[in-house]
Design a protein around this motif. Structure first.
Motif, PDB file in Angstrom:
ATOM      1  N   GLY A  26      26.495  37.157  43.988  1.00 13.36           N
ATOM      2  CA  GLY A  26      27.271  37.645  44.787  1.00 13.36           C
ATOM      3  C   GLY A  26      28.152  38.368  43.615  1.00 13.36           C
ATOM      4  N   PHE A  27      29.417  37.984  43.130  1.00 12.85           N
ATOM      5  CA  PHE A  27      30.354  38.408  42.648  1.00 12.85           C
ATOM      6  C   PHE A  27      29.678  39.161  41.260  1.00 12.85           C
ATOM      7  N   PHE A  28      28.557  38.685  40.350  1.00 16.74           N
ATOM      8  CA  PHE A  28      28.285  39.325  39.430  1.00 16.74           C
ATOM      9  C   PHE A  28      27.094  40.019  39.420  1.00 16.74           C
ATOM     10  N   SER A  29      26.605  40.243  40.802  1.00 16.56           N
ATOM     11  CA  SER A  29      25.410  41.112  40.932  1.00 16.56           C
ATOM     12  C   SER A  29      25.517  42.601  40.776  1.00 16.56           C
ATOM     13  N   ASN A  30      26.685  42.961  40.850  1.00 20.50           N
ATOM     14  CA  ASN A  30      26.964  44.325  40.990  1.00 20.50           C
ATOM     15  C   ASN A  30      28.760  44.506  40.370  1.00 20.50           C
ATOM     16  N   TYR A  31      28.778  43.695  39.235  1.00 20.52           N
ATOM     17  CA  TYR A  31      30.085  43.820  38.747  1.00 20.52           C
ATOM     18  C   TYR A  31      30.815  45.036  38.334  1.00 20.52           C
ATOM     19  N   LYS A  32      32.051  45.332  38.615  1.00 22.50           N
ATOM     20  CA  LYS A  32      32.642  46.483  38.037  1.00 22.50           C
ATOM     21  C   LYS A  32      34.224  46.137  38.109  1.00 22.50           C
ATOM     22  N   VAL A  33      34.993  46.362  36.892  1.00 19.63           N
ATOM     23  CA  VAL A  33      36.316  46.199  37.107  1.00 19.63           C
ATOM     24  C   VAL A  33      36.943  47.371  38.030  1.00 19.63           C
ATOM     25  N   SER A  34      37.706  46.835  38.806  1.00 17.26           N
ATOM     26  CA  SER A  34      38.411  47.866  39.861  1.00 17.26           C
ATOM     27  C   SER A  34      39.703  48.578  39.240  1.00 17.26           C
ATOM     28  N   GLU A  35      39.400  50.018  39.434  1.00 16.64           N
ATOM     29  CA  GLU A  35      40.391  50.798  38.936  1.00 16.64           C
ATOM     30  C   GLU A  35      41.942  50.657  39.694  1.00 16.64           C
ATOM     31  N   PHE A  36      41.810  50.345  41.041  1.00 20.57           N
ATOM     32  CA  PHE A  36      42.957  50.079  41.848  1.00 20.57           C
ATOM     33  C   PHE A  36      43.623  48.824  41.321  1.00 20.57           C
ATOM     34  N   PHE A  73      27.242  39.421  32.102  1.00 21.10           N
ATOM     35  CA  PHE A  73      27.542  40.305  33.578  1.00 21.10           C
ATOM     36  C   PHE A  73      28.715  40.918  33.562  1.00 21.10           C
ATOM     37  N   ALA A  74      29.828  40.557  32.881  1.00 23.47           N
ATOM     38  CA  ALA A  74      31.145  40.992  32.687  1.00 23.47           C
ATOM     39  C   ALA A  74      31.854  41.474  31.519  1.00 23.47           C
ATOM     40  N   GLN A  75      31.050  41.866  30.597  1.00 25.28           N
ATOM     41  CA  GLN A  75      31.649  42.385  29.428  1.00 25.28           C
ATOM     42  C   GLN A  75      32.621  43.441  29.472  1.00 25.28           C
ATOM     43  N   GLU A  76      32.256  44.307  30.542  1.00 24.50           N
ATOM     44  CA  GLU A  76      33.415  45.483  31.247  1.00 24.50           C
ATOM     45  C   GLU A  76      34.905  44.893  31.003  1.00 24.50           C
ATOM     46  N   TRP A  77      34.862  43.471  31.648  1.00 23.66           N
ATOM     47  CA  TRP A  77      36.014  42.923  31.865  1.00 23.66           C
ATOM     48  C   TRP A  77      36.893  42.635  30.456  1.00 23.66           C
ATOM     49  N   ASP A  78      36.048  42.164  29.758  1.00 22.53           N
ATOM     50  CA  ASP A  78      36.531  41.700  28.305  1.00 22.53           C
ATOM     51  C   ASP A  78      37.138  43.000  27.660  1.00 22.53           C
ATOM     52  N   ASP A  79      36.196  44.124  27.549  1.00 21.21           N
ATOM     53  CA  ASP A  79      36.896  45.496  27.120  1.00 21.21           C
ATOM     54  C   ASP A  79      37.876  45.976  27.850  1.00 21.21           C
ATOM     55  N   ARG A  80      37.943  46.046  28.880  1.00 19.83           N
ATOM     56  CA  ARG A  80      39.221  46.598  29.705  1.00 19.83           C
ATOM     57  C   ARG A  80      40.550  45.899  29.488  1.00 19.83           C
ATOM     58  N   ILE A  81      40.397  44.504  29.664  1.00 19.61           N
ATOM     59  CA  ILE A  81      41.526  43.681  29.745  1.00 19.61           C
ATOM     60  C   ILE A  81      42.030  43.739  28.079  1.00 19.61           C
ATOM     61  N   GLN A  82      41.251  43.831  26.989  1.00 14.59           N
ATOM     62  CA  GLN A  82      41.644  44.061  25.764  1.00 14.59           C
ATOM     63  C   GLN A  82      42.291  45.454  25.549  1.00 14.59           C
ATOM     64  N   ARG A  83      41.850  46.447  26.116  1.00 15.97           N
ATOM     65  CA  ARG A  83      42.135  47.696  25.850  1.00 15.97           C
ATOM     66  C   ARG A  83      43.663  47.866  26.692  1.00 15.97           C
ATOM     67  N   PHE A  84      43.575  47.298  27.920  1.00 12.88           N
ATOM     68  CA  PHE A  84      44.955  47.101  28.753  1.00 12.88           C
ATOM     69  C   PHE A  84      45.823  46.645  27.910  1.00 12.88           C
ATOM     70  N   SER A  85      45.697  45.391  27.303  1.00 13.56           N
ATOM     71  CA  SER A  85      46.868  44.611  26.619  1.00 13.56           C
ATOM     72  C   SER A  85      47.252  45.511  25.397  1.00 13.56           C
ATOM     73  N   GLU A  86      46.485  46.147  24.722  1.00 10.92           N
ATOM     74  CA  GLU A  86      46.802  47.049  23.506  1.00 10.92           C
ATOM     75  C   GLU A  86      47.729  48.236  24.181  1.00 10.92           C
ATOM     76  N   ASP A  87      47.268  48.911  25.028  1.00 10.46           N
ATOM     77  CA  ASP A  87      47.842  50.169  25.742  1.00 10.46           C
ATOM     78  C   ASP A  87      49.094  49.860  26.088  1.00 10.46           C
ATOM     79  N   ASN A  88      49.345  48.659  26.763  1.00 14.86           N
ATOM     80  CA  ASN A  88      50.518  48.482  27.505  1.00 14.86           C
ATOM     81  C   ASN A  88      51.405  47.332  27.047  1.00 14.86           C
ATOM     82  N   GLN A  89      50.886  47.203  25.601  1.00 22.05           N
ATOM     83  CA  GLN A  89      51.780  46.131  24.752  1.00 22.05           C
ATOM     84  C   GLN A  89      52.099  44.919  25.682  1.00 22.05           C
ATOM     85  N   VAL A  90      51.010  44.244  26.306  1.00 28.12           N
ATOM     86  CA  VAL A  90      51.222  42.828  27.276  1.00 28.12           C
ATOM     87  C   VAL A  90      50.030  42.120  26.248  1.00 28.12           C
ATOM     88  N   ARG A  91      50.898  40.832  26.107  1.00 26.69           N
ATOM     89  CA  ARG A  91      50.143  39.731  25.458  1.00 26.69           C
ATOM     90  C   ARG A  91      49.095  39.382  26.018  1.00 26.69           C
TER      91      ARG A  91
END
Length: 132
Positions: A26-36, A73-91
């Protein structure tokens, strides 16, 4: 204060396997990080910062089975949350690679491990924020 059961949980191996299959199929069968959701997170971070507080993003520990599934299945999350953290100075605290914790099932900490996470990783952040 209410009493919280801190005894080690009894795991149901069949339920765990079924839960893992639900995530795989289910969840990981078509995983995408939500832009919303990422945009909402950015707005929330801005609101928290504007209030004078600090937002700390936390990925809680998961079992090794769940972590393996996330890595597959969810490497995208790791990449996006790391980038978000750096871009927004959020620990960002990534505690997912702590399968030694006790879990209720493949994805949820037991009460005793939730207490340990609070004491081991979260309380020091609170103390740091209070200048202790």
């Amino acid at each position: 204060m209410r009493e919280i059961d801190l005894s080690p949980p009894e795991r149901d191996l069949i339920a765990d396997q079924n839960y893992l299959l639900i995530y795989q199929r289910g969840f990981f069968s078509n995983y995408k990080v939500s832009e919303f959701h990422m945009e909402n997170l950015k707005r929330f971070a801005e609101e928290v910062r504007a209030s004078g507080a600090e937002l700390i993003l936390l990925d809680l520990p998961v079992t090794q089975e769940m972590r393996d599934l996330e890595k597959e299945f969810a490497q995208e999350w790791d990449d996006r949350i790391q980038r978000f953290s750096e871009d927004n100075q959020v620990r960002y605290l990534d505690l997912r690679d702590h399968p030694e914790m006790l879990f209720r099932d493949i994805n949820h900490l037991s009460n005793i491990s939730a207490k340990e996470v609070s004491e081991r990783w979260l309380q020091p952040l609170v103390d740091e924020g209070l200048g202790q």
